[in-house]
Design an enzyme around this catalytic site. Structure first.
Site, mmCIF file in Angstrom:
data_model
loop_
_atom_site.group_PDB
_atom_site.id
_atom_site.type_symbol
_atom_site.label_atom_id
_atom_site.label_comp_id
_atom_site.label_asym_id
_atom_site.label_seq_id
_atom_site.Cartn_x
_atom_site.Cartn_y
_atom_site.Cartn_z
ATOM 1 N N GLY A 1 0.842 -1.198 0.000
ATOM 2 C CA GLY A 1 0.000 0.000 0.000
ATOM 3 C C GLY A 1 0.868 1.235 0.000
ATOM 4 N N GLY B 1 0.346 1.891 7.452
ATOM 5 C CA GLY B 1 0.340 1.051 8.645
ATOM 6 C C GLY B 1 0.685 -0.403 8.420
ATOM 7 N N GLY C 1 6.484 0.989 0.510
ATOM 8 C CA GLY C 1 5.406 1.761 -0.088
ATOM 9 C C GLY C 1 5.891 2.794 -1.074
ATOM 10 N N HIS C 2 7.145 3.232 -0.949
ATOM 11 C CA HIS C 2 7.658 4.272 -1.832
ATOM 12 C C HIS C 2 7.802 3.766 -3.259
ATOM 13 C CE1 HIS C 2 9.094 7.887 0.553
ATOM 14 N NE2 HIS C 2 8.520 7.124 1.451
ATOM 15 N N SER D 1 42.570 2.965 -34.453
ATOM 16 C CA SER D 1 43.583 2.070 -33.886
ATOM 17 C C SER D 1 44.328 1.291 -34.963
ATOM 18 C CB SER D 1 42.936 1.102 -32.901
ATOM 19 O OG SER D 1 41.999 0.270 -33.562
ATOM 20 N N SER E 1 33.220 -2.456 -31.964
ATOM 21 C CA SER E 1 32.524 -3.387 -31.047
ATOM 22 C C SER E 1 32.911 -3.099 -29.600
ATOM 23 C CB SER E 1 32.803 -4.839 -31.422
ATOM 24 O OG SER E 1 34.182 -5.103 -31.549
#
Length: 640
Positions: A35, A40, A117-118, A481, A551
């Site tokens: 919730g 609670g 709940g967050h 390279s 790559s």
């Protein structure tokens, strides 16, 4: 202590062994509380533990001291402190992690998960809900149904929890008003129908005062709410149908955990039965292989059984020598699960690094572990409005729908039918972190309609005609390279040796096959995936394939390596320092990247992950391109 929960319970005249045996064989219900913040949840669980006599006297004394320290006066106890174990939770007054607690009543044992709940801890809530049979969704009677209530209800339904309790909490703070309760239930019922929750049980409670938790504050029905004639919360939890009971009514399924061969004449397949019932003589099928046999015996540590049901761990001995190993599923022969390698699934992303479409992840479903590649999400679900939003990836706590493919067929069932064969986790191959959880909806039709067509001339035949063993020489390194130059020199030398080759260069391929791809991380991953598939087909034709691509990511280079037989992928690292490559800057790309004109350029604002165990390493600082080519030729020979 004068509370009845702490008075001695003497087993006068009872057989203690029988009592303990009865307790051991009680059914187990797993449930979660969820919730919005401060509804609670932790207090409710603390009250359940307290009222079910699961707190020792020293714990109670410590709880009373903690309650006083945290501001509760007099004889009042802050039950949330029993569950909120993290220091950060106590300081903030919220639940962050998932806290699991065990308690029991005369009729049943329980494992309850107190979930956050967050919104930012959605992944934690999903973790707690993944094994639950029932969800208690709390609503603060003063606030009513909130967005987070809706979010958690959606997740509960998505995760296949079919038993839902709407606990309207803190009724003491609204004067135990019947109308408040009924308005909240009506509001929630409308939303529940929209998301597919067909039924739920609504109970008005006060976790702090104890109303309608195990009973009223004085041990009977709550005198504060005479208008409510339903069960207390614990009575409802004791009467809900257990998951194993329902699972036993479904067709037989047992994922094989390991092959048990203690002696030369004993061969069994051990695992936990996820559904159904099995008896000696039953016909079974091994999925995905398809071979059938008959159950010869059901073995356990305590001896053979005449019957085994969902929830039991057993070893099945079959009448025939069938090909069966860890990850396979032994199932009812007449009603087996499906097998496929392409799926539509809902994904909950649980990692701070976003989903990489096209990248290979380990997919673990039951006892099966395979490589899975996810496509760009079809959509992401907005948890506030439940709208479907366009998305290119999924970030932390995001939920979306994706198509995915595995490297081989796996046995599965839709998640709504079977959590064990429909729910999976995704694991990053390099960090071994669990990055996502998923629920299979269905297999894709094309997976059933497209089959590999066997051909008479095999890849070995192609290689023999060319008098060589196929190889993929994978050149990787920064832009500038010298990859393409060295690869070209290597191919020239192989041509002089009458070797059959083909060079795939990064720039050349982007003129055709990959002209639709940009240079974002997702596009780079897809670029290499396509090149890997082409290189594999060319190797099947018996060629020595040379590829010259930046790559930049180890994961994709490893993905291509896994496409090929062992020993055919040779990673060649052109190890040139960034400052040297940038000083060359033949194409002027580094200059543009430094000025901000060219985004997502490797080495500047996009990372390069150098190989950790390349087969061959060369550089163009100490070596000329010709010298590097000669060195590579010496390392790869002979090619037979």
């Amino acid at each position: 202590m004068d509370h009845p929960a702490y008075q001695a319970d003497a087993l006068i005249g009872e057989d203690i062994a029988a009592y303990l045996d009865a307790h051991q064989h009680k059914g187990l219900l797993r449930f979660i509380t969820c919730g919005s913040v401060d509804d609670g949840k932790s207090t409710l669980i603390g009250r359940l533990l307290y009222d079910s006599k699961m707190i020792f006297e020293d714990q109670l004394a410590h709880l009373e001291a903690d309650s006083a320290k945290h501001g509760t006066q007099g004889a009042e106890i802050d039950f949330a402190l029993l569950v909120d174990g993290l220091a950060a939770e106590r300081e903030q007054g919220i639940t962050i992690d998932v806290a699991y607690r065990f308690f029991a009543t005369a009729r049943r044992k329980f494992i309850v998960a107190d979930t956050p709940g967050h919104e930012q801890y959605t992944r934690n809530m999903v973790t707690g809900a993944s094994t639950a049979d029932l969800a208690v969704i709390l609503v603060d009677a003063r606030k009513g149904v909130l967005q987070q209530t809706r979010r958690h209800s959606f997740l509960v339904n998505l995760l296949g929890i079919r038993h839902v309790v709407l606990a309207v909490n803190k009724m003491d703070l609204v004067g135990y008003d019947k109308q408040v309760f009924e308005d909240i239930v009506a509001d929630y019922a409308g939303f529940a129908r929209e998301i597919g929750i067909d039924a739920f049980k609504a109970i008005p409670v006060s976790g702090f005062r104890g109303d309608n938790i195990t009973a009223g504050p004085d041990g009977g029905p709550s005198a504060n709410m005479p208008w409510y004639d339903g069960p207390a919360l614990i009575d409802h939890l004791e009467s809900v149908e257990l998951a194993n009971t329902a699972a036993q009514e479904r067709p037989f399924r047992m994922p094989v955990q390991w092959v048990n061969r203690p002696t030369s004449d004993f061969r069994g397949f051990a695992g936990l039965i996820s559904a159904g019932t099995v008896r000696p003589g039953d016909k079974v099928r091994v999925v995905p292989g398809g071979k059938t046999s008959t159950v010869k015996a059901i073995s356990t540590f305590d001896g053979d059984l005449d019957e085994a049901v969902a929830g039991q761990s057993v070893t099945l001995r079959l009448a025939d020598e069938v090909d069966c190993s860890r990850g396979d599923v032994i199932a009812a022969a007449g009603d087996p699960p499906e097998a496929s390698d392409q799926f539509n699934a809902t994904i909950v992303w649980m990692d701070e690094t976003a989903l990489k479409p096209g990248r290979g992840y380990w997919l673990k479903l039951g006892t099966q572990t395979v490589t899975a590649t996810l496509q760009q999400p079809k959509y992401e679900i907005d948890m506030g409005s439940l709208e479907h939003l366009a998305a290119k990836t999924l970030g932390l706590n995001a939920i979306g729908v994706c198509e995915l493919a595995t490297d081989r067929p796996i046995a599965f069932e839709a998640y709504e039918t079977s959590r064990q064969l429909g729910g999976f986790i995704l694991i990053d191959k390099f960090t071994n972190a669990t990055v996502g959880a998923g629920m299979i909806a269905f297999s894709l039709r094309r997976a059933q309609n497209v089959h590999w067509q066997p051909t008479t001339i095999t890849r070995d035949d192609h290689a023999a005609l060319k008098n060589q063993r196929p190889r993929v020489l994978w050149f990787t390194g920064l832009s500038g390279s010298g990859k393409s130059t060295i690869a070209n020199e290597v191919e020239k030398r192989l041509a002089l040796m009458n070797r059959h080759t083909f060079l795939l260069d990064g720039d050349n391929v982007r003129h055709g096959l990959n002209k639709d791809l940009g240079f974002t991380e997702a596009d780079r991953i897809e670029n290499i995936r396509r090149i890997g598939e082409v290189a594999r087909l060319m190797a099947d034709a018996g060629l020595v394939v040379l590829t010259a691509f930046i790559s930049p990511f180890r994961a994709e280079r490893r993905m291509v390596r896994e496409m090929l037989p062992e020993g055919e992928f040779i990673e060649i690292f052109v190890d040139t320092p960034l400052e040297v490559a940038e000083r060359r800057d033949v194409k002027g790309l580094y200059k543009k990247a430094r000025s901000g004109e060219l985004k997502n350029f490797t080495g500047i604002d996009s990372p390069y992950e150098p190989p950790e165990n390349a087969e061959i390493t060369v550089n163009t600082v100490d070596m000329t391109a010709a010298e590097a080519a000669d060195y590579i030729i010496s390392r790869i020979m002979p090619l037979k």
